[in-house]
Scaffold this motif. Structure first.
Motif, PDB file in Angstrom:
ATOM      1  N   GLU A  26     -28.478  13.719   3.713  1.00  0.00           N
ATOM      2  CA  GLU A  26     -28.372  14.545   2.509  1.00  0.00           C
ATOM      3  C   GLU A  26     -28.220  16.026   2.839  1.00  0.00           C
ATOM      4  OE1 GLU A  26     -27.943  13.413  -0.392  1.00  0.00           O
ATOM      5  OE2 GLU A  26     -28.450  11.302  -0.093  1.00  0.00           O
ATOM      6  N   GLY A  27     -28.590  16.412   4.051  1.00  0.00           N
ATOM      7  CA  GLY A  27     -28.419  17.792   4.462  1.00  0.00           C
ATOM      8  C   GLY A  27     -26.965  18.207   4.543  1.00  0.00           C
ATOM      9  N   MET A  28     -26.054  17.225   4.586  1.00  0.00           N
ATOM     10  CA  MET A  28     -24.630  17.535   4.659  1.00  0.00           C
ATOM     11  C   MET A  28     -24.039  17.902   3.303  1.00  0.00           C
ATOM     12  SD  MET A  28     -23.845  17.354   7.794  1.00  0.00           S
ATOM     13  CE  MET A  28     -22.063  17.324   7.735  1.00  0.00           C
ATOM     14  N   ALA A  29     -24.840  17.789   2.243  1.00  0.00           N
ATOM     15  CA  ALA A  29     -24.309  18.020   0.900  1.00  0.00           C
ATOM     16  C   ALA A  29     -23.875  19.462   0.686  1.00  0.00           C
ATOM     17  CB  ALA A  29     -25.359  17.628  -0.144  1.00  0.00           C
ATOM     18  N   GLU A  30     -24.509  20.413   1.346  1.00  0.00           N
ATOM     19  CA  GLU A  30     -24.241  21.823   1.071  1.00  0.00           C
ATOM     20  C   GLU A  30     -23.585  22.577   2.221  1.00  0.00           C
ATOM     21  OE1 GLU A  30     -24.661  22.868  -1.887  1.00  0.00           O
ATOM     22  OE2 GLU A  30     -25.713  21.084  -2.617  1.00  0.00           O
ATOM     23  N   ASP A  35     -16.637  18.089   7.306  1.00  0.00           N
ATOM     24  CA  ASP A  35     -15.195  17.824   7.246  1.00  0.00           C
ATOM     25  C   ASP A  35     -14.897  16.370   6.900  1.00  0.00           C
ATOM     26  OD1 ASP A  35     -16.066  16.658   9.531  1.00  0.00           O
ATOM     27  OD2 ASP A  35     -14.489  17.457  10.845  1.00  0.00           O
ATOM     28  N   LEU A  36     -15.717  15.781   6.035  1.00  0.00           N
ATOM     29  CA  LEU A  36     -15.557  14.370   5.686  1.00  0.00           C
ATOM     30  C   LEU A  36     -14.351  14.122   4.790  1.00  0.00           C
ATOM     31  CD1 LEU A  36     -16.859  11.575   6.063  1.00  0.00           C
ATOM     32  CD2 LEU A  36     -18.249  12.022   4.048  1.00  0.00           C
ATOM     33  N   GLU A  37     -13.649  15.164   4.398  1.00  0.00           N
ATOM     34  CA  GLU A  37     -12.443  15.087   3.563  1.00  0.00           C
ATOM     35  C   GLU A  37     -12.778  14.880   2.084  1.00  0.00           C
ATOM     36  OE1 GLU A  37      -9.259  15.616   4.302  1.00  0.00           O
ATOM     37  OE2 GLU A  37      -9.670  16.047   6.386  1.00  0.00           O
ATOM     38  N   ILE A  38     -13.517  13.827   1.744  1.00  0.00           N
ATOM     39  CA  ILE A  38     -13.795  13.601   0.325  1.00  0.00           C
ATOM     40  C   ILE A  38     -15.114  14.248  -0.097  1.00  0.00           C
ATOM     41  CG2 ILE A  38     -12.528  11.449   0.339  1.00  0.00           C
ATOM     42  CD1 ILE A  38     -15.187   9.967   0.128  1.00  0.00           C
ATOM     43  N   GLY A  39     -15.883  14.768   0.852  1.00  0.00           N
ATOM     44  CA  GLY A  39     -17.136  15.428   0.530  1.00  0.00           C
ATOM     45  C   GLY A  39     -18.307  14.463   0.479  1.00  0.00           C
ATOM     46  N   HIS A  40     -19.506  15.006   0.619  1.00  0.00           N
ATOM     47  CA  HIS A  40     -20.712  14.179   0.712  1.00  0.00           C
ATOM     48  C   HIS A  40     -20.986  13.404  -0.576  1.00  0.00           C
ATOM     49  CE1 HIS A  40     -24.778  13.037   1.997  1.00  0.00           C
ATOM     50  NE2 HIS A  40     -25.165  13.354   0.776  1.00  0.00           N
ATOM     51  N   PHE A  43     -18.561  10.580  -1.068  1.00  0.00           N
ATOM     52  CA  PHE A  43     -18.789   9.534  -0.066  1.00  0.00           C
ATOM     53  C   PHE A  43     -20.027   8.716  -0.422  1.00  0.00           C
ATOM     54  CE2 PHE A  43     -20.491   8.012   4.039  1.00  0.00           C
ATOM     55  CZ  PHE A  43     -19.447   7.153   4.365  1.00  0.00           C
ATOM     56  N   LYS A  44     -21.057   9.370  -0.913  1.00  0.00           N
ATOM     57  CA  LYS A  44     -22.273   8.658  -1.330  1.00  0.00           C
ATOM     58  C   LYS A  44     -21.946   7.669  -2.447  1.00  0.00           C
ATOM     59  CE  LYS A  44     -26.995   9.487  -2.964  1.00  0.00           C
ATOM     60  NZ  LYS A  44     -27.997  10.524  -3.336  1.00  0.00           N
ATOM     61  N   LYS A  45     -21.107   8.097  -3.418  1.00  0.00           N
ATOM     62  CA  LYS A  45     -20.696   7.184  -4.495  1.00  0.00           C
ATOM     63  C   LYS A  45     -19.907   5.999  -3.941  1.00  0.00           C
ATOM     64  CE  LYS A  45     -20.437  10.729  -8.120  1.00  0.00           C
ATOM     65  NZ  LYS A  45     -19.519  11.470  -9.032  1.00  0.00           N
ATOM     66  N   LEU A  46     -19.083   6.252  -2.925  1.00  0.00           N
ATOM     67  CA  LEU A  46     -18.291   5.188  -2.320  1.00  0.00           C
ATOM     68  C   LEU A  46     -19.187   4.158  -1.646  1.00  0.00           C
ATOM     69  CD1 LEU A  46     -15.437   4.141  -1.647  1.00  0.00           C
ATOM     70  CD2 LEU A  46     -15.506   5.578   0.410  1.00  0.00           C
ATOM     71  N   VAL A  47     -20.198   4.621  -0.933  1.00  0.00           N
ATOM     72  CA  VAL A  47     -21.160   3.709  -0.292  1.00  0.00           C
ATOM     73  C   VAL A  47     -21.886   2.886  -1.347  1.00  0.00           C
ATOM     74  CG1 VAL A  47     -23.271   3.583   1.076  1.00  0.00           C
ATOM     75  CG2 VAL A  47     -21.436   5.159   1.754  1.00  0.00           C
ATOM     76  N   GLU A  48     -22.303   3.533  -2.418  1.00  0.00           N
ATOM     77  CA  GLU A  48     -23.016   2.825  -3.490  1.00  0.00           C
ATOM     78  C   GLU A  48     -22.099   1.808  -4.169  1.00  0.00           C
ATOM     79  OE1 GLU A  48     -24.262   6.132  -5.810  1.00  0.00           O
ATOM     80  OE2 GLU A  48     -26.070   6.519  -4.606  1.00  0.00           O
ATOM     81  N   TYR A  49     -20.829   2.158  -4.318  1.00  0.00           N
ATOM     82  CA  TYR A  49     -19.875   1.215  -4.911  1.00  0.00           C
ATOM     83  C   TYR A  49     -19.723  -0.018  -4.022  1.00  0.00           C
ATOM     84  CZ  TYR A  49     -15.455  -0.827  -6.400  1.00  0.00           C
ATOM     85  OH  TYR A  49     -14.491  -1.710  -6.822  1.00  0.00           O
ATOM     86  N   TRP A  50     -19.610   0.195  -2.726  1.00  0.00           N
ATOM     87  CA  TRP A  50     -19.530  -0.946  -1.797  1.00  0.00           C
ATOM     88  C   TRP A  50     -20.783  -1.809  -1.900  1.00  0.00           C
ATOM     89  CZ3 TRP A  50     -18.248  -0.282   4.166  1.00  0.00           C
ATOM     90  CH2 TRP A  50     -17.989  -1.537   4.716  1.00  0.00           C
ATOM     91  N   VAL A 262     -12.539   6.881   6.124  1.00  0.00           N
ATOM     92  CA  VAL A 262     -12.294   7.820   5.028  1.00  0.00           C
ATOM     93  C   VAL A 262     -11.669   9.093   5.577  1.00  0.00           C
ATOM     94  CG1 VAL A 262     -13.450   9.393   3.421  1.00  0.00           C
ATOM     95  CG2 VAL A 262     -14.003   6.964   3.396  1.00  0.00           C
ATOM     96  N   GLY A 263     -12.242   9.616   6.659  1.00  0.00           N
ATOM     97  CA  GLY A 263     -11.694  10.825   7.257  1.00  0.00           C
ATOM     98  C   GLY A 263     -10.284  10.630   7.765  1.00  0.00           C
ATOM     99  N   LYS A 264     -10.045   9.514   8.480  1.00  0.00           N
ATOM    100  CA  LYS A 264      -8.722   9.277   9.065  1.00  0.00           C
ATOM    101  C   LYS A 264      -7.672   9.026   7.984  1.00  0.00           C
ATOM    102  CE  LYS A 264     -10.472   9.477  13.196  1.00  0.00           C
ATOM    103  NZ  LYS A 264     -11.761  10.030  12.814  1.00  0.00           N
ATOM    104  N   LEU A 265      -7.976   8.178   7.027  1.00  0.00           N
ATOM    105  CA  LEU A 265      -6.974   7.806   6.031  1.00  0.00           C
ATOM    106  C   LEU A 265      -6.621   8.980   5.124  1.00  0.00           C
ATOM    107  CD1 LEU A 265      -8.193   4.214   5.067  1.00  0.00           C
ATOM    108  CD2 LEU A 265      -6.304   4.846   6.566  1.00  0.00           C
ATOM    109  N   ASN A 266      -7.581   9.866   4.883  1.00  0.00           N
ATOM    110  CA  ASN A 266      -7.277  11.041   4.064  1.00  0.00           C
ATOM    111  C   ASN A 266      -6.590  12.140   4.873  1.00  0.00           C
ATOM    112  OD1 ASN A 266      -8.354  10.972   1.131  1.00  0.00           O
ATOM    113  ND2 ASN A 266      -9.991  10.004   2.285  1.00  0.00           N
TER     114      ASN A 266
END
Length: 321
Positions: A26-30, A35-40, A43-50, A262-266
């Motif tokens: 969670e420290g990566m949020a701010e 450089d995760l491309e889609i942002g923290h 990405f958290k929503k994506l993990v929860e969706y999976w 996520v990083g590579k594909l974006n």
């Protein structure tokens, strides 16, 4: 046609459990340098969706019902036979051209699916190609060798023998990423069968002072166009700033491989709007395989050169050229 795309229940259950206990930083949020491309947050929503909503079995059924899957064993000189998973779609048009589609990491046979659908849709009466898309050894649903030395030429031999086994004595090739070097070796070593190749991603070293003195002099004087300078800068970025992930981490963690993909594909595609399902499809295809085996090609291909290609596609987000 076989329903060969099937993941065991225990693997899907294991993924759900791991996703339940995922520890996101969670420290990566701010932080500004994330450089995760889609942002923290996304990405958290994506993990929860999976974890909560994603349905692999639905996608698995779609793959099996929509495409012609086969498995076949191919001999490779100096190695055991390699069991390949392939998509093989024949054309009804007389004189259609056989096309073998070869990708690289972190690609998969999913790249060929939309091509196949486009070529076989009802309004397309051309059907100009037979399409063969193989999961490379160690990728997706193909087996791999545990012996060292299985490099680009061995991949090329494997695919050339596959095309012969399918009854094609003349064909063309499309290669991207590592596939660009694989199909180049197919053209060099199997020139009696390969009529043409199209490649994107040009792997090249600086020109040789003795073999290409004019190119070497231009290289030394730094005489490049604006586009070439942009390409060189992007190659430098890829070589110096892109993280090198470990096969063991990707093999063990669904979130690690999802974050990596996520990083590579974006970062590596031209403004394609990836859906959450597509991102997870791609990650899961590789998670169920062996990331370490798939990345072995980097070690085995240390001496790759694509010298003087006649023509190739150079897209805006190419990494190496």
């Amino acid at each position: 046609m076989l329903d060969i795309i099937h993941l065991p229940d225990r693997l899907l259950e294991e993924i759900k459990i791991k996703l339940q206990y995922t520890r996101l930083d969670e420290g990566m949020a701010e932080v500004e340098w994330n450089d995760l491309e889609i942002g923290h947050a996304n990405f958290k929503k994506l993990v929860e969706y999976w974890r909560d909503d994603y349905d692999w079995r639905k996608f698995e059924a779609y793959l099996n019902s929509s495409f012609h899957h086969f498995q076949t064993s191919i001999p490779v000189t100096g190695f055991e036979d390699i069991n390949l998973h392939i998509l093989h779609h024949r054309s009804s048009r007389p004189g259609a051209i056989p096309l073998t589609f070869v990708y690289g990491w972190p690609g998969s046979f999913l790249e060929a699916c939309k091509i196949i659908l486009l070529l076989t849709e009802p309004k397309n009466d051309q059907q100009a190609f037979y399409v063969v898309a193989s999961s490379l050894p160690g990728y997706g649903f193909s087996a791999y060798t545990k012996m060292s030395g299985f490099g680009l030429e061995q991949h090329a031999e494997c695919l050339a023998r596959l095309m012969t086994k399918l009854g094609y004595d003349q064909y063309v090739c499309q290669g991207g990423d590592w596939g660009s070097s694989i199909v180049r070796y197919m053209a060099l070593n199997h020139s009696d069968a390969v009529r043409a190749i199209h490649i994107n991603v040009l792997l090249a070293l600086p020109p040789d002072e003795h073999r290409s003195p004019e190119k070497y002099a231009r290289y030394r004087r730094n005489e490049y166009s604006e586009q070439e300078i942009h390409n060189l800068e992007r190659t430098y970025w890829f070589a110096t700033e892109e993280p090198v992930t470990l096969g063991y981490a990707l093999y063990d963690s669904p979130v690690a491989i999802l974050a990596c993909f996520v990083g590579k594909l974006n970062a590596w595609t031209d403004e394609y709007s990836w859906t959450p399902d597509e991102l997870i499809h791609w990650a899961l295809i590789h998670y169920q395989g062996s990331s370490s085996a798939a990345m072995q090609i980097y070690k085995e291909a240390s001496a790759v050169l694509n010298a003087n290609p006649a023509r190739a596609s150079v897209f805006p987000k190419e990494l190496i050229i």
